[in-house]
Design an enzyme around this catalytic site. Sequence first.
Site, PDB file in Angstrom:
ATOM      1  N   GLU A  28       0.896  -1.173   0.000  1.00  0.00           N
ATOM      2  CA  GLU A  28       0.000   0.000   0.000  1.00  0.00           C
ATOM      3  C   GLU A  28       0.922   1.207   0.000  1.00  0.00           C
ATOM      4  OE1 GLU A  28      -3.279  -0.004  -0.028  1.00  0.00           O
ATOM      5  OE2 GLU A  28      -3.878  -1.976   0.657  1.00  0.00           O
TER       6      GLU A  28
ATOM      7  N   CYS B   4      -2.347   9.243   2.464  1.00  0.00           N
ATOM      8  CA  CYS B   4      -2.045   8.681   1.135  1.00  0.00           C
ATOM      9  C   CYS B   4      -3.146   9.058   0.148  1.00  0.00           C
ATOM     10  CB  CYS B   4      -1.856   7.179   1.227  1.00  0.00           C
ATOM     11  SG  CYS B   4      -3.202   6.334   2.074  1.00  0.00           S
TER      12      CYS B   4
END
Length: 468
Positions: A236, A270
Amino acid sequence: MSVQTAASSSIKTVNPATNKIEKQFDVMSDQQIEQILAAADAAFQQWKKTPFAERAKLLHNVAAILRDRQDELGKLCTIEMGKLHAEGVGEVQLCADIFDYYADHGERFLADKPLETGIGSAFLSYDPLGVLLSVQPWNFPFYQITRSAAPNIMAGNTMVLKHASNVPQCAAMMERIFIDAGAPVGVYTNLFVPGAKVSQLIGDKRIKGVSLTGSEAAGSSFAAEAGKHVKKSTLELGGSDAFVVLADADLDLAVKTAAMGRLWNAGQVCVSPKRIIVLEDVAEAFIAKARAIYEKIRIGDPLDPSTQLAPLSSEKAAGEIVEQVATAVKEGAKLIYGGHRVDRPGAYMEPTILTGIKPGMAAYAEEIFGPVLCVYAVKDEAQAIALANDSIFGLGGTVFGTDTARAVAVARQIDSGMVYINHTTGIAPELPFGGTKNSGYGREQSPAGIHEFVNEKLIRITTPDAPY
Ligand code: NAP
């Protein structure tokens, strides 16, 4: 783990609101790591045989402790990486929801799955793999480890967790919570090791799967090492989410959502809206409205409930983001607002607006992990989609518009793992989270998250009456 007095450890709490070292921890010795891996492996041999109900009980207990201690744990996030206290409390509540979600649904998600076949019968069983290594970043100190730990421990795996070196108290606290919740020794263990130690861990034969959330650079070397040892991995990584404002969007709502969304966690998310894409004819109004919002933002102590913008996670991070903005301006971008450090102790920077970013500039390609709203003006929808996709990243994204069918049609054309309509990319236990392109691979949360580290084993049954 003992507290170190020397100022040499890389594993320490440095309060970003003051830049003062609050606590340091010893890096674990090879002998300690060996003991932890042996205990995690031994625990797996038992944990994999436990009924789902027993695993669910542990997860519910963890959730209950998180809720009971949300105020204190939220404060720990603030002290270690600077986020607003209310954001820390919200994060801990989300973690409790994720633990409850997998406790409530994990057994169903991992139930045997019958397969259609011409002869006899067949089904898939989902077997845990063993000890997993999870490497996580600091930006959501409890959430990042939760979304990795909750599904995998429910699936019957055990886990060793290497957290970012700047959030050691949160890391140690999560292990404490598991123990208090009744976890057998070795089911969940914190590792105080530097990033440089991770490749050695990946190669250990007891580690059966590895996941990393963090930067593209770390992810790339991590996955290369996992490939070398033929270990299943998930990544990720970073993102540069596009926030596309369509012609029929409610402009005031779009500006507010983008501008305030970009300040969430001081822009260190993010899936923060990092590239705002608006049509040329509304660009000026959009920028003026965003500026008006940023002019009124209250910067200050993240423990003060009236503060809207917290410090960045560290002095280094604040310096780097200000430098990224300065480079953008040197390369021709226009600084509309902010762009500088704030004149007070701590890792603070102003909320910032940049426009005029063009292909070829560093800011066009890089992820900016701070409170910087980058606004791009385009001629039409086709150009907006092309710009949204002109990124090495493909994590989340937003399409803003009142005609839902049209917004969905645009969303379908965006190359990313998640697109939200009329909302910044969000998080919910039941919805998958993950990206494509250089944002990584694999999914966390949702039913998909519990299937990443299990062996989907085929069992096929034929009988003398129905031979193969
Ligand atoms: P980072 O430097 O990559 O650190 C993340 C974790 O990896 C830390 O635990 C770090 O340990 C460790 N690490 C660093 N270098 C390593 C290496 N070579 N091998 C193995 N492990 C290594 O990430 P960051 O810059 O602090 O975090 C921000 C990044 O994470 C941003 O790009 C952000 O977009 C991304 N992120 C992605 C998601 C997502 O779900 N896609 C979520 C959150 C954040 P040390 O602290 O000890 O160095």
